[in-house]
Design an enzyme around this catalytic site. Structure first.
Site, short mmCIF file in Angstrom:
data_model
loop_
_atom_site.label_atom_id
_atom_site.label_comp_id
_atom_site.label_asym_id
_atom_site.label_seq_id
_atom_site.Cartn_x
_atom_site.Cartn_y
_atom_site.Cartn_z
N HIS A 62 38.21 44.88 37.32
CA HIS A 62 36.84 44.81 37.81
C HIS A 62 36.16 43.52 37.35
O HIS A 62 35.47 42.84 38.11
CB HIS A 62 36.03 46.00 37.28
CG HIS A 62 36.29 47.30 37.98
ND1 HIS A 62 36.16 47.47 39.33
CD2 HIS A 62 36.64 48.52 37.48
CE1 HIS A 62 36.42 48.73 39.66
NE2 HIS A 62 36.73 49.38 38.56
N GLU B 106 39.53 48.05 33.65
CA GLU B 106 38.20 47.43 33.69
C GLU B 106 38.29 45.91 33.75
O GLU B 106 37.39 45.26 34.29
CB GLU B 106 37.37 47.88 32.48
CG GLU B 106 37.16 49.39 32.38
CD GLU B 106 36.56 50.01 33.63
OE1 GLU B 106 35.85 49.32 34.38
OE2 GLU B 106 36.81 51.22 33.86
#
Length: 504
Positions: free
Chosen positions: A268, A265
């Site tokens: 991202h 994550e």
């Protein structure tokens, strides 16, 4: 440029509404009490309805038409921004407002039902709400497809990866189907000749896991002044511009799951935090699409953080943090743990060699459901058959089967293929970054992400939506999206070297 400037102002308002919905959506998956679900569904539906009204109103259409006459006076970024505005308008005007709100409410309800159904492995509880979401997604796909001249599935896919089509995906996935089963078998045979890697002995207190995650996020370049780390049932990256929220889930018996989730994550989040500041509230400043977004999570988690070089940094860091020592805590053992090829039930926990099989399965199922060839009631059986055929696994219950992902209950139809397209792009980008930055791999061994993050900032993040996916990859790597770099990566990491494909 009066019309174009008016459009910029209008789209900045739309961006603000999207940011508000992003924070409400993050809260719904992290902190919101279950009893607030219906109210939250209404709030999000109203916000999305307001945005739809602004985007589809006659004034927006008039401004777009007038701005076309001003295009000659615009620079490259402004022209790309205008093109993205037109694309957003075309998507939005294809879908009636009542369908937008009905879909939003159905998705909010279905997400909350999914939480309970997944917990109890009870697909029957989810089936009615999921059937309604699928019905509405088909309507959205048909409406957009008629306007865009696309099939319903391609129209939905275009919302996640502009310009991507099944005709582009299917040959790439066919290539993966051709070589991956043999590679998985060979990798497992090679591993069987060696003693298995030693497990890391827990327990691993959640607070210490969180501390390691925060330290690695910081090392990777995450700006905590514009983001945070939290916990959710399903790890994700969300939030708003300059307020990027990522989540993970912890298991005190397994430090790897949460840690690699955080790193995934973080990839991202770095993309979100690295988008061009001058265009932060305009369409051209958005990330290009989910294939590139997934490439950024996978280049951090898979390419960099599962590498032998990074294991040299991570192993002693974990040993110090958890007060451990011994052969299980060596860099080589950690590397072997992180590169173990072993089919498993859970997609988000899959190794990078078997992961594409999970996506091939879901891609086939969702295209069939959108086409009307697979009913929701038949989904568990079809899912289980696919797991057996692709991975050789017998699914024991639906929690480990078709209930494990939030995507379909959350209305994300057409999203799944971007995960594996992202893996292909990540391999291309990492290879190009290594060639451009000779210190990149040695730096990872020191826990220094600077060369990698810097190259990605310049060649991916700062581009926003100036270029389409293939054009960006062509500029950054010298080739459009393909499977060759991913195949080379698997050969080098798992099979002892590059294969000679000129024989037989």
């Amino acid at each position: 440029m009066r019309s174009y400037r008016a459009l910029e102002s209008r789209f900045a308002r739309l961006h603000a509404l999207g940011d508000a919905a992003g924070i409400l959506g993050w809260d719904a998956q992290t902190l919101m009490p279950d009893g607030a679900a219906e109210g939250r569904a209404d709030q999000l539906a109203v916000l999305k309805g307001l945005a739809h009204d602004i985007l589809t109103g006659p004034e927006t259409a008039d401004l777009l038409a007038a701005a076309a006459d001003e295009a000659a006076g615009l620079d490259a970024w402004q022209r790309a921004n205008l093109a993205e505005m037109r694309r957003a308008h075309l998507h939005a005007t294809a879908v009636p407002r009542d369908l937008v709100e009905a879909n939003s409410r159905a998705v909010s309800r279905c997400e909350m039902t999914w939480r309970q159904a997944r917990r109890d492995a009870d697909f029957a509880r989810l089936a009615p709400d999921l059937t309604e979401v699928l019905r509405l997604q088909r309507e959205v796909g048909r409406a957009k497809g008629e306007r865009l001249g696309l099939s319903p599935y391609d129209a939905l896919l275009d919302g996640y990866d502009p310009g991507m089509r099944r005709a582009r995906i299917d040959p790439l996935f066919a290539e993966l189907r051709d070589f991956l089963p043999g590679y998985v078998a060979e990798a497992r045979e090679r591993q069987a000749t060696e003693p298995p890697p030693l497990p890391l002995d827990g327990p691993f207190p959640v607070e210490l896991q969180r501390q390691v995650g925060l330290a690695l996020m910081s090392a990777a370049g995450f700006d905590f002044g514009r983001g945070r780390l939290d916990v959710s049932l399903h790890p994700f990256c969300g939030g708003a511009t300059d307020d990027v929220r990522i989540t993970t889930r912890y298991d005190e018996a397994d430090v790897t799951r949460a840690l690699l989730g955080v790193l995934h994550e973080t990839g991202h989040a770095l993309y979100e935090q690295g988008r061009p500041a001058a265009w932060a509230r305009q369409p051209v400043g958005e990330a290009r699409g989910m294939s590139l977004h997934e490439s950024q999570s996978l280049i951090v988690e898979m390419q960099a953080c599962r590498s032998r070089a990074f294991a040299a940094h991570l192993a002693p860091l974990l040993a110090r943090t958890f007060g451990r020592q011994g052969p299980a805590w060596t860099a080589e053992n950690l590397y072997r743990l992180h590169t173990r090829v072993e089919p498993g039930f859970i997609r988000v926990d899959a190794d990078e060699m078997t992961y594409p099989a999970h996506i091939l399965l879901r891609y086939g199922l969702e295209t069939a459901m959108i086409a009307g060839d697979l009913a929701v009631a038949d989904l568990p059986g079809a899912f289980n058959d696919g797991m057996r055929d692709l991975l050789g696994l017998a699914v024991p219950d639906d929690r480990l089967g078709c209930l494990q992902d939030i995507h379909w209950p959350g209305g994300s139809w057409g999203y799944f293929p971007t995960y594996t397209l992202g893996a292909l792009a990540a391999a291309q980008l990492f290879r190009a970054a290594r060639e451009a930055e000779p210190d990149l791999v040695p730096a990872l061994a020191r826990g220094d992400f600077g060369p990698l993050t810097g190259w990605l900032r310049a060649n991916v993040h700062a581009k926003g939506s100036l270029l389409d996916t293939d054009a960006l990859l062509q500029e950054a790597t010298g080739a459009p999206l393909g499977a060759a770099a991913f195949r080379l990566h698997l050969e080098e990491r798992y099979l002892g070297g590059v294969r000679d494909r000129t024989r037989g």
